[in-house]
Scaffold this active site. Structure first.
Site, mmCIF file in Angstrom:
data_model
loop_
_atom_site.group_PDB
_atom_site.id
_atom_site.type_symbol
_atom_site.label_atom_id
_atom_site.label_comp_id
_atom_site.label_asym_id
_atom_site.label_seq_id
_atom_site.Cartn_x
_atom_site.Cartn_y
_atom_site.Cartn_z
ATOM 1 N N LYS A 76 -14.239 -0.708 -5.406
ATOM 2 C CA LYS A 76 -13.488 -0.839 -4.156
ATOM 3 C C LYS A 76 -12.251 -1.680 -4.438
ATOM 4 O O LYS A 76 -12.313 -2.654 -5.205
ATOM 5 C CB LYS A 76 -14.377 -1.523 -3.114
ATOM 6 C CG LYS A 76 -13.749 -1.675 -1.737
ATOM 7 C CD LYS A 76 -14.726 -2.332 -0.758
ATOM 8 C CE LYS A 76 -14.153 -2.441 0.646
ATOM 9 N NZ LYS A 76 -15.106 -3.046 1.602
ATOM 10 N N SER A 151 -15.721 -0.406 5.900
ATOM 11 C CA SER A 151 -14.453 -0.331 5.213
ATOM 12 C C SER A 151 -14.519 0.274 3.817
ATOM 13 O O SER A 151 -13.499 0.684 3.275
ATOM 14 C CB SER A 151 -13.839 -1.728 5.113
ATOM 15 O OG SER A 151 -14.642 -2.574 4.315
ATOM 16 N N SER A 175 -19.865 -2.748 6.057
ATOM 17 C CA SER A 175 -18.922 -1.930 5.295
ATOM 18 C C SER A 175 -19.470 -1.213 4.080
ATOM 19 O O SER A 175 -18.782 -0.367 3.512
ATOM 20 C CB SER A 175 -17.741 -2.784 4.843
ATOM 21 O OG SER A 175 -16.799 -2.856 5.878
HETATM 22 N N1 GLN Z 1 -16.422 -2.723 10.617
HETATM 23 C C1 GLN Z 1 -16.570 -4.151 10.570
HETATM 24 C C2 GLN Z 1 -15.230 -4.800 10.765
HETATM 25 O O1 GLN Z 1 -14.339 -4.127 11.073
HETATM 26 C C3 GLN Z 1 -17.202 -4.560 9.276
HETATM 27 C C4 GLN Z 1 -16.266 -4.506 8.142
HETATM 28 C C5 GLN Z 1 -16.862 -5.004 6.877
HETATM 29 O O2 GLN Z 1 -18.069 -5.071 6.737
HETATM 30 N N2 GLN Z 1 -16.004 -5.402 5.967
HETATM 31 O O3 GLN Z 1 -15.058 -5.962 10.605
#
Ligand code: GLN
Length: 486
Positions: A76, A151, A175
């Site tokens: 990532k 994400s 994410s």
């Molecule tokens: N979707 C969540 C957010 O927008 C989690 C994102 C994540 O786990 N990095 O913060």
């Protein structure tokens, strides 16, 4: 070959039925063919990959290969990689080349894996759909008009479309698990502190945790054997003896107590998601597991708590992007303050700005007690609910997300609706617990459904074992999207 698990690939490499260079070439060709449609990778460096693959083959010839030597992987784009762009999905870091490798990147390099490239992600990991990426959204290989989740959407899409045998992700509020669920692959968020955050660009430091995304639970275990473990450079890295995450892959299911929180089976969940999850749970019950009804009464507050704490920490972490130290700097400015303002106005996208504003607000004098402190107290109550629940069961099951993958653009103008998609994934990081998602079937539109398993601290091996038993008798994790045939 491209649908093989890591242990199958490792076996093929060990038998010399394929070389790392050949395997890496297969992946690079597939990336070249499919990445245009999927946008799963931000950066690919084929020359570097082939060089690393050649070195892995030489290492094997010299008798120094480890179990994953020669396996191609994707990281990532939040993991710092020396000599390759690390953008974090942001214009702010669109030109950033890190002078050092993240701990996880180092560990994989030492194991002899091959870096295929860096995967697309929501900007600074803020999002559930990959749509906040400066580089455009990654697409879901099961239906390219839909999001892959976020994400870590690029990593999940890359594994689902078999562009990469496995990939890394990070999980702050879901994410790793939500994109795994949306794309029909497996993802594990480890216990907080098990995987070093050194060299991982910080979003919300008390929640962020790196973890693997792969085709099977067994693969997740093999990856965790490389990723997990103490690192003195991360002050929250736990000093524990090295673990073998494969050790419970053969553990029996009989007698296992599976907790079913009432809150995870209520209103607002797509009927097909509920149906597939209940079928999977019935599978476990048929093999001797016992089902335990329970409650996590404070989990309904998890989303609002998260959206106070995560932006608060983000507003502090992201203050380092000032145009002086890293990445983007505005071209024309009057003085230093003007340079900061313009740089940040240009470098950050709308979602990141929204979070910085919320975070600054909840931490400000006069609101701190009402929001931030209150959220910390409720965070503790959420953790206490889990502690009580784990007195009555070994693991908790439910849906990973309330829906299957939604259409690109569906939630773009409604951040609250987008935030609610994380309702089942946010509680585990708030409590520091390990949780994983595995595929458990499809809805009527042919989109994958994810089953989430949450355990008490340090029970990754048990979660992986239960998931592995399920995968020995089901083949959801072997399915390949029709749009990206092998
Ligand atoms: N979707 C969540 C957010 O927008 C989690 C994102 C994540 O786990 N990095 O913060």
């Amino acid at each position: 070959m491209l649908n093989s698990t890591l242990s199958e690939l490792a076996g093929a490499l060990a038998r010399r039925s394929i070389s790392s260079v050949e395997l890496t070439r297969l992946c690079l060709e597939r990336i070249a063919r499919l990445n245009g449609a999927l946008n799963a990778f931000i950066t690919v460096d084929a020359e570097r990959s082939l060089r690393e693959a050649g070195a892995a083959d030489e290492r094997r010839a010299a008798g120094r290969a480890g179990s994953l030597t020669g396996i191609p992987l994707a990281h990532k784009d939040i993991y710092c990689t020396r000599g390759m762009l690390t953008t974090c999905g942001s214009r702010m870091l669109a030109n950033f080349v890190s002078p050092y490798d993240a701990h996880v990147v180092e560990r994989f390099a030492a194991a002899g894996t091959v870096l295929l490239g860096k995967t697309n992600m929501d900007e600074f990991a803020m999002g559930s759909s990959n749509e906040t990426s400066h580089f455009g959204p990654a697409k879901n290989p099961w239906d390219t008009a839909r999001v892959p989740g976020g994400s870590s959407g690029g990593s999940a899409a890359a594994v689902a479309a078999r562009l990469a045998p496995a990939a890394t992700g990070t999980d702050t509020g879901g994410s790793i698990r939500q994109p795994a669920a949306f794309t029909g692959v497996c993802g594990l968020k480890p216990t907080y502190g098990v995987v070093s955050r050194y060299g991982l660009i910080a979003f919300a430091s008390s929640l962020d945790q790196g973890g693997p995304i792969a085709k099977s639970a067994e693969d997740l275990a093999l990856l965790m054997n490389v990723m997990g473990g103490h690192d003195a450079r991360d002050s929250t890295s736990l000093e524990r003896a090295a673990e073998d995450y494969t050790r419970e892959l053969k553990a029996p299911l009989a007698g296992l107590r599976i907790g079913l929180p009432r809150e995870y089976f209520g209103a607002g969940i797509a009927p097909a998601v509920l149906a597939r999850v209940r079928e999977a749970i019935a599978w476990f019950e048929a093999r001797g597991a016992r089902l335990v009804e329970l409650e996590l009464p404070n989990s309904r507050l998890a989303v609002p708590v998260y959206y106070v704490i995560a932006p608060a920490e983000a507003s502090s972490n992201l203050s380092r992007f000032d145009g002086v130290r890293y990445g983007h700097r505005t071209r024309d400015y009057a003085d230093l303050a003007d340079m900061y303002c313009r740089t940040r106005a240009e470098g950050f996208g709308a979602e990141v700005k929204r979070r910085i504003l919320i975070g600054t607000y909840v931490l400000s004098h006069g609101y701190y007690d009402a929001y931030y402190l209150q959220a910390q107290k409720v965070r503790r109550l959420i953790a206490r609910d889990f502690a009580e629940a784990f007195g009555r069961c070994e693991l908790i099951m439910g849906p990973t997300a309330p829906s299957t993958a939604f259409a690109l653009g569906a939630n773009r103008d409604d951040p609250v609706q987008m935030y609610l998609n994380d309702i089942f994934t946010i509680p585990a990081p708030l409590a520091g617990l390990p949780a994983l998602s595995i595929p458990c079937g499809f809805d009527a539109a042919g989109l994958p459904v994810g089953l989430q398993l949450t355990g008490n601290h340090f029970t990754e091996a048990r979660l992986l074992g239960a998931a592995h038993r399920y995968q020995q008798e089901t083949d959801w994790h072997r399915r390949v999207p029709a749009a990206t045939p092998l």
